[in-house]
Design a protein around this motif. Structure first.
Motif, mmCIF file in Angstrom:
data_model
loop_
_atom_site.group_PDB
_atom_site.id
_atom_site.type_symbol
_atom_site.label_atom_id
_atom_site.label_comp_id
_atom_site.label_asym_id
_atom_site.label_seq_id
_atom_site.Cartn_x
_atom_site.Cartn_y
_atom_site.Cartn_z
ATOM 1 N N GLU A 176 0.855 -1.184 0.000
ATOM 2 C CA GLU A 176 0.000 0.000 0.000
ATOM 3 C C GLU A 176 0.891 1.235 0.000
ATOM 4 O O GLU A 176 1.723 1.416 0.896
ATOM 5 C CB GLU A 176 -0.909 0.024 1.228
ATOM 6 C CG GLU A 176 -1.831 1.238 1.247
ATOM 7 C CD GLU A 176 -2.626 1.378 2.538
ATOM 8 O OE1 GLU A 176 -3.675 2.046 2.517
ATOM 9 O OE2 GLU A 176 -2.191 0.832 3.581
ATOM 10 N N ILE A 177 0.721 2.090 -0.991
ATOM 11 C CA ILE A 177 1.493 3.332 -1.061
ATOM 12 C C ILE A 177 0.584 4.470 -0.604
ATOM 13 O O ILE A 177 -0.335 4.864 -1.309
ATOM 14 C CB ILE A 177 2.026 3.576 -2.485
ATOM 15 C CG1 ILE A 177 2.976 2.449 -2.896
ATOM 16 C CG2 ILE A 177 2.752 4.917 -2.554
ATOM 17 C CD1 ILE A 177 3.518 2.578 -4.303
ATOM 18 N N GLY A 178 0.835 4.958 0.592
ATOM 19 C CA GLY A 178 -0.012 5.968 1.219
ATOM 20 C C GLY A 178 -0.908 5.316 2.259
ATOM 21 O O GLY A 178 -1.993 4.834 1.946
ATOM 22 N N SER A 214 2.745 -1.226 4.261
ATOM 23 C CA SER A 214 2.130 0.067 3.977
ATOM 24 C C SER A 214 3.160 1.175 4.197
ATOM 25 O O SER A 214 3.860 1.190 5.209
ATOM 26 C CB SER A 214 0.919 0.284 4.895
ATOM 27 O OG SER A 214 0.223 1.449 4.541
ATOM 28 N N TYR A 259 7.811 6.261 -1.439
ATOM 29 C CA TYR A 259 7.476 5.189 -2.383
ATOM 30 C C TYR A 259 8.676 4.766 -3.220
ATOM 31 O O TYR A 259 8.794 3.601 -3.615
ATOM 32 C CB TYR A 259 6.313 5.627 -3.293
ATOM 33 C CG TYR A 259 6.637 6.755 -4.253
ATOM 34 C CD1 TYR A 259 7.127 6.496 -5.530
ATOM 35 C CD2 TYR A 259 6.435 8.087 -3.890
ATOM 36 C CE1 TYR A 259 7.425 7.528 -6.409
ATOM 37 C CE2 TYR A 259 6.727 9.119 -4.755
ATOM 38 C CZ TYR A 259 7.223 8.845 -6.020
ATOM 39 O OH TYR A 259 7.522 9.863 -6.887
ATOM 40 N N SER A 281 -3.027 2.042 -4.083
ATOM 41 C CA SER A 281 -2.639 3.403 -3.725
ATOM 42 C C SER A 281 -3.865 4.291 -3.880
ATOM 43 O O SER A 281 -4.433 4.378 -4.972
ATOM 44 C CB SER A 281 -1.499 3.890 -4.625
ATOM 45 O OG SER A 281 -0.957 5.111 -4.172
ATOM 46 N N MET A 292 -3.017 9.117 -3.717
ATOM 47 C CA MET A 292 -1.633 9.445 -3.407
ATOM 48 C C MET A 292 -0.972 10.162 -4.588
ATOM 49 O O MET A 292 -0.131 11.044 -4.406
ATOM 50 C CB MET A 292 -0.895 8.140 -3.079
ATOM 51 C CG MET A 292 0.600 8.141 -3.237
ATOM 52 S SD MET A 292 1.437 9.173 -2.035
ATOM 53 C CE MET A 292 3.107 9.112 -2.689
ATOM 54 N N TYR A 347 6.814 7.321 -10.024
ATOM 55 C CA TYR A 347 5.720 6.687 -9.281
ATOM 56 C C TYR A 347 5.221 5.451 -10.024
ATOM 57 O O TYR A 347 5.096 4.361 -9.440
ATOM 58 C CB TYR A 347 4.605 7.712 -9.090
ATOM 59 C CG TYR A 347 3.344 7.197 -8.438
ATOM 60 C CD1 TYR A 347 3.273 6.980 -7.066
ATOM 61 C CD2 TYR A 347 2.199 6.965 -9.204
ATOM 62 C CE1 TYR A 347 2.094 6.539 -6.469
ATOM 63 C CE2 TYR A 347 1.023 6.528 -8.614
ATOM 64 C CZ TYR A 347 0.979 6.312 -7.255
ATOM 65 O OH TYR A 347 -0.183 5.883 -6.662
ATOM 66 N N LEU A 350 -5.709 1.653 -8.231
ATOM 67 C CA LEU A 350 -5.320 3.040 -7.989
ATOM 68 C C LEU A 350 -6.573 3.903 -7.929
ATOM 69 O O LEU A 350 -7.424 3.827 -8.807
ATOM 70 C CB LEU A 350 -4.414 3.505 -9.138
ATOM 71 C CG LEU A 350 -3.978 4.961 -9.187
ATOM 72 C CD1 LEU A 350 -3.003 5.249 -8.056
ATOM 73 C CD2 LEU A 350 -3.330 5.268 -10.535
#
Length: 420
Positions: free
Chosen positions: A206-208, A227, A258, A270, A273, A285, A301
């Motif tokens: 998990e990004i953010g 995360s 990230y 994500s 983000m 990204y 996303l």
């Protein structure tokens, strides 16, 4: 020059030490202020609003009321700072609106036409530029994220629901009500997890992090979650929630950019983000999404979007939102997202769903709750100018979605498995 003794409609002084550009009206020559006033009136004459300047006759075609209490200050701010000055003038109490969202929705719907074409061609001469130190380098991103998300966990808890979700919910119908917010946030999260194929044993990146609700929902499915967040305040509370849920063995919350992610994952999620990444770093990204995703995996996303032509016009401009709410950010267009993924990764877009009306309702509920709890916001040490700032931010955002200027999307990207 406005001083710290200037009082807002609530008869509250503006703290010049904390809000120097709100407490002081910028210097502006009489011709510039006069020309600005004439251009504003010309623009308002063609819009479905009623604009009233210091109690004089209304201008506009009729509609929600925009009442300017101090025309000279209002024109000076807009003439020198454009939309930054427009927002600061609201923070200073120089204008108001009984229905702020309605006024801002009218303005957002015609944003491209508010500035006459000759002046738009000279945009580079008057539009403010992004500060160099707000570029979203690894160090810059940490500072930018901290300025918003590290304000206070208690502040966010005052207007968010118990899930502490700070992104668009997905409701079953409209109008939405507060008692349905938590369920609507879970519906959004579960949909993203379903789109990413998250199940027992899934390795999920998990990004953010937010405050951890998605990670908790994924862990409840039996997934193993890593995360990433740049907010120390969010990480601290997310870890508390992970411990309280007893899923420490399945959830790791890391204070990490990230670009520093490592490992391979079956799924990447994500949520809202990308808006904080900055156009310069969108390729980085998406390359991170691609590099961290195992062959055969999925990326889910969620992203706020704006029309491509407006994004191109806005990307070099420093706005009120940058200055006071989200430094360094830029809302992408669907075209920018899809072209960046196509040109810089091997990811394949397989699905995109838009649901902007749901964000308008989410923001309305947040704004109403924030207003209802003003005394508690004050008790946390946030002054009246901050409350006007936050009210304007939530109303401005809601208006963006109601006008169609903004939208929100859920994307699914897949990565081909050469072994299949």
């Amino acid at each position: 020059m406005r001083t710290a003794d200037h009082r807002s409609p609530a008869d509250t002084p503006v703290d010049a030490a904390r809000w120097p550009d709100v407490a002081a009206v910028p210097a502006s020559s009489w011709p510039r202020t006069a020309v600005t006033g004439a251009l504003i009136r010309r623009a308002l004459d063609g819009l479905p609003v009623r604009a009233r300047f210091a109690g004089r006759d209304d201008t506009g075609r009729g509609g929600p009321l925009l009442e300017v209490h101090d025309p000279a200050a209002f024109h000076a701010r807009v003439g020198t700072g454009g939309l930054v000055g427009f927002g600061e003038s609201y923070m200073a109490g120089e204008w108001d609106a009984p229905d702020l969202v309605a006024v801002l929705t009218v303005l957002a719907a015609d944003l491209a036409g508010l500035i006459p074409a000759p002046l738009q061609r000279l945009r580079g001469l008057w539009a403010l530029k992004h500060p160099h130190d707000e570029r979203n380098t690894p160090d810059g991103s940490r500072a930018n994220i901290s300025r918003h998300y590290d304000l206070s966990n208690d502040l966010f808890a005052l207007f968010l629901d118990d899930t502490l979700s700070y992104s668009s919910a997905v409701f079953r119908g409209f109008p939405a009500s507060w008692d349905l917010m938590a369920a609507a946030q879970h519906r959004k999260i579960d949909r993203l997890l379903d789109l990413a194929g998250v199940a027992a044993g899934t390795r999920l990146l998990e990004i953010g992090t937010g405050w951890g609700e998605l990670a908790l929902r994924a862990a409840a499915r039996g997934a193993h979650v890593t995360s990433l967040t740049l907010s120390a305040e969010q990480r601290a509370l997310a870890l508390e929630r992970v411990r309280a849920a007893g899923v420490q063995d399945r959830v790791s919350v890391e204070l990490r950019d990230y670009r520093e992610a490592r490992g391979e994952y079956d799924a990447v999620v994500s949520v809202e983000m990308i808006e904080a990444v900055g156009a310069e770093f969108w390729p980085d990204y998406f390359r991170t999404l691609d590099e961290r995703l195992a062959p055969g995996g999925r990326v889910a996303l969620q992203a706020i979007t704006m029309p491509h032509d407006r994004m191109l016009a806005a990307r070099a401009t420093f706005t009120w939102i940058h200055k006071y709410v989200f430094p360094g950010g830029l809302i992408p267009s669907t075209q920018a997202i899809e072209e960046t993924a196509r040109d810089h990764t091997g990811l394949r877009l397989t699905r995109r769903d838009a649901f902007g009306a749901h964000y308008a309702e989410t923001l309305r509920l947040w704004r109403e709750r924030f207003t209802e709890r003003a005394a508690e916001v004050d008790a946390l040490g946030f002054d009246a100018t901050f409350r006007r700032l936050w009210t304007f931010y939530l109303a401005y955002s809601e208006a963006g979605f109601r006008s169609g200027y903004l939208d929100v999307q859920q994307y699914v990207f897949t990565k081909e498995d050469p072994a299949r």
